[in-house]
Design a protein around this motif. Sequence first.
Motif, PDB file in Angstrom:
ATOM      1  N   SER A 101      52.592  64.775  58.709  1.00 48.55           N
ATOM      2  CA  SER A 101      52.909  64.686  57.180  1.00 48.55           C
ATOM      3  C   SER A 101      54.325  64.470  57.204  1.00 48.55           C
ATOM      4  O   SER A 101      55.092  64.270  56.195  1.00 48.55           O
ATOM      5  CB  SER A 101      52.266  65.987  56.641  1.00 48.55           C
ATOM      6  OG  SER A 101      52.840  67.100  57.138  1.00 48.55           O
ATOM      7  N   ALA A 158      56.573  62.628  54.999  1.00 48.88           N
ATOM      8  CA  ALA A 158      57.686  62.954  54.085  1.00 48.88           C
ATOM      9  C   ALA A 158      59.123  62.143  54.372  1.00 48.88           C
ATOM     10  O   ALA A 158      59.696  61.552  53.191  1.00 48.88           O
ATOM     11  CB  ALA A 158      57.801  64.242  54.071  1.00 48.88           C
ATOM     12  N   LYS A 159      59.649  61.872  55.620  1.00 45.79           N
ATOM     13  CA  LYS A 159      60.687  61.057  55.771  1.00 45.79           C
ATOM     14  C   LYS A 159      60.880  59.819  55.253  1.00 45.79           C
ATOM     15  O   LYS A 159      61.802  59.239  54.681  1.00 45.79           O
ATOM     16  CB  LYS A 159      61.137  61.374  57.119  1.00 45.79           C
ATOM     17  CG  LYS A 159      61.414  62.937  57.724  1.00 45.79           C
ATOM     18  CD  LYS A 159      61.622  62.841  59.044  1.00 45.79           C
ATOM     19  CE  LYS A 159      62.114  64.378  59.466  1.00 45.79           C
ATOM     20  NZ  LYS A 159      62.281  64.317  61.147  1.00 45.79           N
ATOM     21  N   VAL A 184      60.453  62.333  50.336  1.00 44.67           N
ATOM     22  CA  VAL A 184      59.841  63.446  49.596  1.00 44.67           C
ATOM     23  C   VAL A 184      59.875  64.574  50.414  1.00 44.67           C
ATOM     24  O   VAL A 184      59.991  64.486  51.788  1.00 44.67           O
ATOM     25  CB  VAL A 184      58.640  62.978  49.023  1.00 44.67           C
ATOM     26  CG1 VAL A 184      58.753  61.996  47.998  1.00 44.67           C
ATOM     27  CG2 VAL A 184      57.523  62.860  49.750  1.00 44.67           C
ATOM     28  N   SER A 185      59.378  65.719  50.012  1.00 48.55           N
ATOM     29  CA  SER A 185      59.105  67.021  50.816  1.00 48.55           C
ATOM     30  C   SER A 185      57.785  66.910  51.699  1.00 48.55           C
ATOM     31  O   SER A 185      57.104  66.106  50.801  1.00 48.55           O
ATOM     32  CB  SER A 185      59.460  67.994  49.845  1.00 48.55           C
ATOM     33  OG  SER A 185      58.282  68.311  48.922  1.00 48.55           O
ATOM     34  N   GLN A 186      57.861  67.810  52.517  1.00 49.08           N
ATOM     35  CA  GLN A 186      56.480  67.819  53.166  1.00 49.08           C
ATOM     36  C   GLN A 186      55.368  68.405  52.255  1.00 49.08           C
ATOM     37  O   GLN A 186      54.090  68.118  52.310  1.00 49.08           O
ATOM     38  CB  GLN A 186      56.688  68.860  54.376  1.00 49.08           C
ATOM     39  CG  GLN A 186      55.343  68.496  55.432  1.00 49.08           C
ATOM     40  CD  GLN A 186      55.764  69.252  56.796  1.00 49.08           C
ATOM     41  OE1 GLN A 186      56.542  69.924  56.794  1.00 49.08           O
ATOM     42  NE2 GLN A 186      54.781  69.167  57.562  1.00 49.08           N
ATOM     43  N   VAL A 221      53.796  65.519  50.098  1.00 50.02           N
ATOM     44  CA  VAL A 221      52.685  64.899  50.871  1.00 50.02           C
ATOM     45  C   VAL A 221      51.560  65.718  50.926  1.00 50.02           C
ATOM     46  O   VAL A 221      50.221  65.058  50.597  1.00 50.02           O
ATOM     47  CB  VAL A 221      53.182  64.741  52.378  1.00 50.02           C
ATOM     48  CG1 VAL A 221      52.113  63.953  53.210  1.00 50.02           C
ATOM     49  CG2 VAL A 221      54.426  63.713  52.345  1.00 50.02           C
ATOM     50  N   THR A 257      55.420  59.927  43.030  1.00 50.47           N
ATOM     51  CA  THR A 257      55.251  60.205  44.257  1.00 50.47           C
ATOM     52  C   THR A 257      54.126  59.878  44.939  1.00 50.47           C
ATOM     53  O   THR A 257      54.135  59.665  46.415  1.00 50.47           O
ATOM     54  CB  THR A 257      55.285  61.917  44.010  1.00 50.47           C
ATOM     55  OG1 THR A 257      56.639  62.275  43.499  1.00 50.47           O
ATOM     56  CG2 THR A 257      55.137  62.532  45.403  1.00 50.47           C
ATOM     57  N   VAL A 312      54.169  58.149  48.596  1.00 50.05           N
ATOM     58  CA  VAL A 312      53.752  58.759  49.908  1.00 50.05           C
ATOM     59  C   VAL A 312      52.347  57.932  50.169  1.00 50.05           C
ATOM     60  O   VAL A 312      52.266  57.723  51.563  1.00 50.05           O
ATOM     61  CB  VAL A 312      53.105  60.277  49.398  1.00 50.05           C
ATOM     62  CG1 VAL A 312      52.275  60.680  50.474  1.00 50.05           C
ATOM     63  CG2 VAL A 312      54.030  61.089  48.978  1.00 50.05           C
TER      64      VAL A 312
END
Length: 344
Positions: free
Chosen positions: A8, A12-13, A17-19, A22, A36, A40
């Motif tokens: 995950s 995210a990378k 976005v942030s983990q 995800v 988002t 994702v």
Amino acid sequence: MPNDKITSLDVAKRAGVSQSAVSRVFTKGASASQKTIDKVRKAAKELGYRPNVLARSLITGRSRIIGLVVAYLDNYFYPVALQKLSNALKEEGYHVMVFMASDTTKDIERVVDEMLDYQVDAIVAASVPLSSDLAGRCRDEGIPLVFFNRSQDGDNLTSVTADNFAGGREIARFLAAHRPERIGYIAGFEGASTQRDREAGFLRGLEEAGREVSSRTVGNFCSDGARAAALAMFSAPQHPDAVFVANDHMAFAVMDVLRSDLHLSVPGDVILVSYDDVPPAVWAGYSLTTVRQRTSRMVEETVRVLMNAIETGEAPPVNIKIAGPLIVRGSAPAPLGWTNWAQV
């Protein structure tokens, strides 16, 4: 082919976005913006990422699997009902794992042990009995248990069934209104609550109409048993001219025997009523008069009870009975003056 090493964090990378974002996208009911979600899912598809459901269950304590134990699927009622149940649970973010068991205490205990090993979030028992010890074990382990289309004696058990007593009683009123000379009953498996309640309602209705059963045989809810029961009942010189067969699965076999083996006409020589309203009941060859089990309502109530028990951790026992209409077709036309019926 998805790469098992993709995590995950990689998604995210790629998505920027942030983990945790995800995680929210792949968690049913969690909040995430459409922007988002699109980013994702696009990144996940490009990387071949799939969330590890089993690993997540170790963290959340939930497998999101409902165990379903069933003894047989040859009765049309069960494939139809269980497909609806599976689809309804899928809408709630759960999957159904089906376990087959013979209708014996030892085999059912083995199967339920297996289900608990899979750490299912709940169990639905369809057409099978559970010992009080086994039901108690599910309760002690915090696993909600619901009996579907069968009830069982006990103060702490939850069930969702048709109102079988009311249905049997209505069939008795309907048959009695035809004023037949003799009324027969072909019973199902006598260890099942569906059989017990349908017959009890039928006998009550006949008593209220000043009638009684002239002959009774047992078909055990299976085709071979129903054929043997029909031959035994209708080979007698003074056979019934009206019969209630305890479910549609048996009724189809009974009608085949009456017409093909005994050369009796339905409804000319014998009027026949049954219970369930499974899909073949509408076929021209059967055109079966029957009480409809409202499977969609039964599934709806089962899912509601399960979700409440899983989400709150509490499962107060309830016994839900859902009445269904008598559907009048060709195997038993409506008697003169009969008004409480549905025709399709």
